[in-house]
Scaffold this motif. Structure first.
Motif, PDB file in Angstrom:
ATOM      1  N   UNK A 239      -8.350   4.027 -11.263  1.00 24.21           N
ATOM      2  CA  UNK A 239      -7.381   3.254 -12.012  1.00 24.21           C
ATOM      3  C   UNK A 239      -6.228   2.773 -11.123  1.00 24.21           C
ATOM      4  N   UNK A 240      -5.811   3.639 -10.179  1.00 22.56           N
ATOM      5  CA  UNK A 240      -4.680   3.225  -9.344  1.00 22.56           C
ATOM      6  C   UNK A 240      -5.043   1.995  -8.519  1.00 22.56           C
TER       7      UNK A 240
ATOM      8  N   UNK B 281       0.836  -1.202   0.000  1.00 27.22           N
ATOM      9  CA  UNK B 281       0.000   0.000   0.000  1.00 27.22           C
ATOM     10  C   UNK B 281       0.870   1.252   0.000  1.00 27.22           C
ATOM     11  N   UNK B 282       1.851   1.273   0.883  1.00 28.98           N
ATOM     12  CA  UNK B 282       2.732   2.438   0.967  1.00 28.98           C
ATOM     13  C   UNK B 282       3.507   2.611  -0.337  1.00 28.98           C
ATOM     14  N   UNK B 283       4.057   1.497  -0.830  1.00 33.56           N
ATOM     15  CA  UNK B 283       4.870   1.564  -2.047  1.00 33.56           C
ATOM     16  C   UNK B 283       4.036   2.039  -3.234  1.00 33.56           C
TER      17      UNK B 283
ATOM     18  N   UNK C 264       4.541   5.490  -5.339  1.00 33.34           N
ATOM     19  CA  UNK C 264       4.881   5.316  -6.753  1.00 33.34           C
ATOM     20  C   UNK C 264       3.828   5.967  -7.657  1.00 33.34           C
ATOM     21  N   UNK C 265       2.556   5.792  -7.320  1.00 33.99           N
ATOM     22  CA  UNK C 265       1.500   6.407  -8.128  1.00 33.99           C
ATOM     23  C   UNK C 265       1.568   7.924  -8.025  1.00 33.99           C
TER      24      UNK C 265
ATOM     25  N   UNK D 263       7.260   0.131  -7.702  1.00 34.33           N
ATOM     26  CA  UNK D 263       6.873   0.685  -6.407  1.00 34.33           C
ATOM     27  C   UNK D 263       7.821   0.273  -5.272  1.00 34.33           C
ATOM     28  N   UNK D 264       8.223  -1.002  -5.286  1.00 30.33           N
ATOM     29  CA  UNK D 264       9.072  -1.459  -4.185  1.00 30.33           C
ATOM     30  C   UNK D 264      10.434  -0.759  -4.212  1.00 30.33           C
TER      31      UNK D 264
END
Ligand SMILES: Nc1ncnc2c1ncn2[C@@H]1O[C@H](COP(=O)(O)OP(=O)(O)O)[C@@H](O)[C@H]1O
Ligand SMILES: [Mg+2]
Lengths: 264, 293, 362
Positions: free
Chosen positions: A134-135, A117-119, A123-124, B39-40
């Motif tokens: 969409x995310x 969730x955090x990542x 990133x989004x 993301x990671x």
């Protein structure tokens, strides 16, 4: 093993107890959704539908239900496609970096949701696509594709390996063989992976909560209600959520278990 | 002439075949790199970013790491999370074992299939709602205490305790652990177990000396999964455990939801990932270690 | 000259380092029934798959009617295959299975259906047209598989051990169905099998393979009466293989000296061997004779009886020679009843000079 009746009864009793523990929260949630008391306890108050009425008349819930439906159907579609492609590649080809390729698809569920969730959130935000429906869909697809992959791969491993070659041999190109043989053969697995990924997406709250922005899904609404106070509305929404996901899971399992009779 | 046509046919066939092949590979690789690895990696990088005037700026500083790892409350959380997940895992494994044993050795094939069918269901149903339901059941005036009061007992405080947290963890992990344990036990060669009984081995001794060693790989894998799920869960310690002191996942939630300190949350997340990686690795080593003697 | 229907030119197939098919050369003419026979793992299926385009040759060329086929993808060839597992599509019914190849060729639905039903009728399973594959018996599935391959009207049909899953009675019935079908259609059948009786019962020509090589090609009779080498002689069975060293040799005959004695054998087409070389010859069990008295002329070996085996009216006697080697004789039961073998201490196995078949050293 030795025929020890008391032991056997004890073990079955224990098993029943464990199942009670597992299903008690689901059961109580449903019971309390019809209970008139504001704080649910026993003895039960009178039967009521007022919590359902409250939920029914809440536009936020409707909005969230729409979002949830969009998210879970889109997720199921994308995840099943990803899962199918990976399963088929694993089934048909061998190449040097295959373990890496498979790891890329299969690993997400081993990472705690809160970390994903955090990542995803960060990133989004970086990509400039945060806070959109969409995310959530993208994140859920990554999360659920491995389930689809596993189910479809299992089905492919039950297939006669000559079946696809037989199609080529009878004049089917690779694409038509895929469409006419592989997909029909995998159809039960495709349906059930669609249902299961939809169910997982429908229930997922951590990632949705982080990346959804203003587009709340049903689990995010629940999370917010629960954080505030005890409100039996949650039981009403919860019962609805249980109904949806249980239906999906049961369809998935039944479809997988019963052999398909005929293809039209 | 025929030579030429055959080579063009060959190259076009080869091209079609590699287009086909790559259609199933490239999109997956791109998608997963972009939305899983991306993301990671970014999160790891983010743990070195800096927040100025409530805005995150890309940078490479150790500040977040020093700040987080230098604080006692971080380490308190770390130890607490380990402790809770550890207790949760031990309790879940112990509670699950007799159930899995019954399913694997006592139940008929049909019962076992049905039980597993049932155990899969909760795995795909809302964990959040189930936890909320426990909240109501375990509350001071909740179902259990109301029931006990008829017997003149209680009330017992179950919410906001470690007990509450572990009940929550088990809601998440118990079905999965029973399934994995059942598979591990069902794979054991039954004749060996029977042989042990016939040789006069008493039940508990048989479990300890024969069944556990043979099912070791599957059991360790079940425990590792159980630990990973518990360690990363923020709902149970938050709603049933009272969130004070916070566990690592709660720390992440609080840090993210109460401001822009994402880099510090990233530090916590990276520490969690490293920890889980080490645990999983150790678990796999233990599971597949060759038995000596 | 018309190019043969199929030609393999120095075809090699490697899987990584493993050579499955090694420098194979042969041709198949239109209308032939050819069996490819050999022990399991010798490369039969691989050879067939190369013909169907399902496997690409590592070296050499596969030609059909003079055209190099190496790069023609499988789906553009008309080389339907009847699979060992049958590979019927389980999600289609019998008729839909048969229609599959037509559908891939763009035949319109009504026409497809008509032709599929026609073939099912011809295979005598029209009544099962709408049945699920899973509900058909082994023999019925076999017929669906045949119909599915033949409905596209190919000039060649490939069969990979199609009868191996059937029980013995059904095998015999299907054999006659296949031979009849091949004769009526006049198309080429390439039939892979490890069973000698299937190959010999049906084929015009037999290709015998051993470890990726071709050991012999010839009519069943050639292979039976004139095995080209020791492998074929042993594989075909019921042959006595006698080994020795070359003694006197002329352009036509050779004397082979061994532990069983000294024998003179016709060289046939073989070149004259050098004196002192190892050489072998074969005496087919059904061409050998036995007697209780030593024959005055010709080649004979003194033996003792070990056991008898009756199959129908044919008896096989297992004999042991003085040097310990085992020999076999096949004869009709009524011939046997004329002799009193039980009383005889020594039995003589003999043969006419022209019935021994020289196979050289290998
Ligand atoms: N796809 C493959 N990869 C590696 N080895 C193979 C493959 N196909 C066949 N082989 C090997 O090639 C040899 C010949 O196989 P095959 O042609 O199937 O034999 P058979 O004569 O029994 O039909 C066998 O040893 C088999 O193991
Ligand atoms: Mg084969």
């Amino acid at each position: 093993m030795s025929d020890n009746r008391p032991l056997r009864w004890f073990l079955y009793g224990y098993l029943a107890l464990v199942f009670t523990f597992i299903f008690a929260p689901i059961l109580f949630s449903v019971i309390f959704s019809f209970n008139s008391d504001r704080f649910p306890t026993i003895p039960l108050g009178s039967f009521t539908l007022k919590w359902y009425q409250t939920v029914w008349n809440d536009p936020d819930v409707w909005e969230a239900a729409r979002t949830s439906l969009t998210v879970s159907l889109s997720t199921a579609t994308i995840a099943t496609l990803l899962g199918f492609a990976t399963a088929y590649t694993d089934y048909r080809y061998s190449f040097r970096l295959k373990p890496v390729y498979l790891g890329l698809v299969l690993l997400p569920p081993t990472i705690p949701l809160i970390i994903m969730a955090l990542a995803m959130l960060a990133w989004f935000a970086k990509l400039g696509i945060s806070g959109q429906v969409m995310s959530i869909i993208i994140a859920h697809s990554v999360l659920t594709a491995p389930f689809a992959m596993a189910i479809i791969r299992l089905r492919l491993s039950q297939m006669d390996p000559s079946l696809e070659s037989a199609a080529w041999n009878l004049g089917a190109s690779q694409w038509s063989a895929l469409r006419r043989v592989i997909v029909p053969f995998c159809l039960p697995a495709i349906i059930s992976s669609f249902c299961l990924t939809a169910a997982v997406s429908f229930d997922e709250f951590a990632i949705s909560w982080f990346v959804s922005g203003l587009n709340k899904t049903i689990p995010v609404i629940i999370l917010e209600i629960v954080t505030g106070n005890i409100d039996p509305q949650v039981n009403a929404i919860g019962s609805f959520v249980f109904l949806v996901s249980m239906t999906l899971v049961i369809i998935a399992q039944v479809v997988l278990m019963t052999r398909r009779k005929k293809e039209v | 002439m025929s030579e030429a046509t055959s080579t063009t046919a060959a190259s076009s066939a080869a091209r079609q075949s590699s287009v086909f092949k790559l259609t199933f590979r490239l999109p997956i690789i791109i998608w997963q790199s972009l939305f899983f690895i991306g993301p990671l990696c970014f999160m790891v990088a983010m743990s070195f970013f800096i927040v100025r005037n409530y805005r995150m700026q890309e940078d490479f500083v150790m500040k977040n790491w020093l700040k987080m790892l230098g604080r006692d409350y971080f380490w308190d959380s770390y130890v607490l999370t380990w402790g809770l997940a550890g207790i949760g895992t031990v309790v879940t494994m112990l509670v699950a074992f007799p159930a899995a044993y019954t399913l694997a050795f006592k139940a008929s094939e049909a019962v076992r299939r049905w039980a597993i069918f049932m155990l899969i269901i909760p795995f795909f149903t809302s964990y959040l709602v189930r936890i909320f339901s426990w909240y109501v059941i375990l509350a001071e005036s909740g179902v259990i205490n109301a029931g006990l009061s008829y017997l003149g007992l209680g009330p017992f405080v179950m919410l906001n305790t470690k007990f509450g947290t572990v009940v929550g963890y088990m809601t998440l992990t118990l079905p999965l652990v029973i399934i994995l344990q059942t598979f591990a036990l069902a794979n054991i060669d039954r004749s060996l177990v029977e042989a042990a009984f016939n040789l006069g081995c008493r039940p508990f001794r048989t479990i300890y000396r024969v069944i556990l060693p043979m099912a070791r790989t599957g059991l360790i894998i079940a425990a590792v999964f159980c630990f990973i799920l518990s360690f990363g869960d923020f709902v149970s310690p938050y709603y049933l455990g009272g969130s004070k002191p916070p566990t690592l996942p709660i720390l992440i939630v609080d840090t993210v939801k109460s401001g822009q300190q994402w880099p510090r949350a990233a530090v916590v997340a990276v520490v969690m990932m490293v920890t889980l990686f080490v645990v999983a690795f150790a678990g796999i080593m233990a599971a597949y270690r060759r038995r000596v003697g | 000259m018309v190019a043969p229907l199929v030609e393999f030119r120095s075809v090699v197939k490697r899987f990584d380092d493993f050579v499955a098919v090694e420098r194979v050369n042969f041709t198949i003419e239109a209308g032939e029934f050819v069996a490819i026979m050999g022990p399991s793992g010798c490369g039969k299926t691989t050879t067939l798959r190369m013909l169907a385009g399902l496997e690409a040759p590592s070296e050499g060329e596969v030609l059909m009617e003079g055209r190099v086929m190496n790069d023609v993808p499988a789906h553009e060839r008309d080389t339907p295959l009847v699979w060992q597992s049958l590979a019927l599509f389980p999600f289609l019914n019998a008729r839909e299975n048969v229609e599959f190849g037509l559908q891939m060729r763009g035949v319109a639905a009504a026409e497809r259906r008509r032709r599929a039903l026609e073939w099912l009728d011809r295979m005598e399973i029209a009544e099962f047209a709408e049945r699920d594959i899973a509900s058909l018996s082994g023999g019925q599935k076999q017929r669906v598989a045949l119909a599915r391959s033949l409905v596209i009207e190919p000039r060649i049909l490939l069969l990979d051990e199609p009868l191996s899953a059937l029980d013995a009675n059904l095998v015999i019935r299907m054999q006659s169905v296949l031979t009849k079908l091949q004769r009526e259609l006049g198309i080429t059948f390439v039939y892979v099998t490890h069973s000698q009786s299937e190959a010999f019962a049906m084929a015009d020509r037999v290709v015998i393979m051993s470890r990726g090589h071709i050991a012999q090609i010839g009519s069943p009779k050639d292979i039976y009466r004139a095995p080209a080498n020791r492998f074929v002689a042993e594989f075909v069975g019921r042959n006595n293989i006698i080994t020795g060293t070359v003694g006197k040799a002329t352009a036509k005959t050779v004397t082979i000296d061994g532990s069983l004695g000294s024998f003179t054998v016709d060289l046939g087409q073989h070149e004259k061997p050098r004196q002192g070389d190892t050489a072998r010859f074969v005496v087919a069990a059904d061409l050998a004779q036995i007697s209780t008295a030593k024959p005055r002329r010709g080649n004979a070996i003194a033996c003792s009886l070990i056991s008898e085996e009756f199959i129908g009216s044919v008896v096989t006697l297992f004999l042991e020679a003085e040097d310990g080697s085992e020999l076999k004789v096949q004869l009709q039961e009524r011939e046997l009843s004329k002799m009193d073998l039980k009383q005889a201490a020594t039995i003589y196995l003999s043969w006419a000079a022209d019935q021994a078949h020289y196979i050289g050293a290998d």
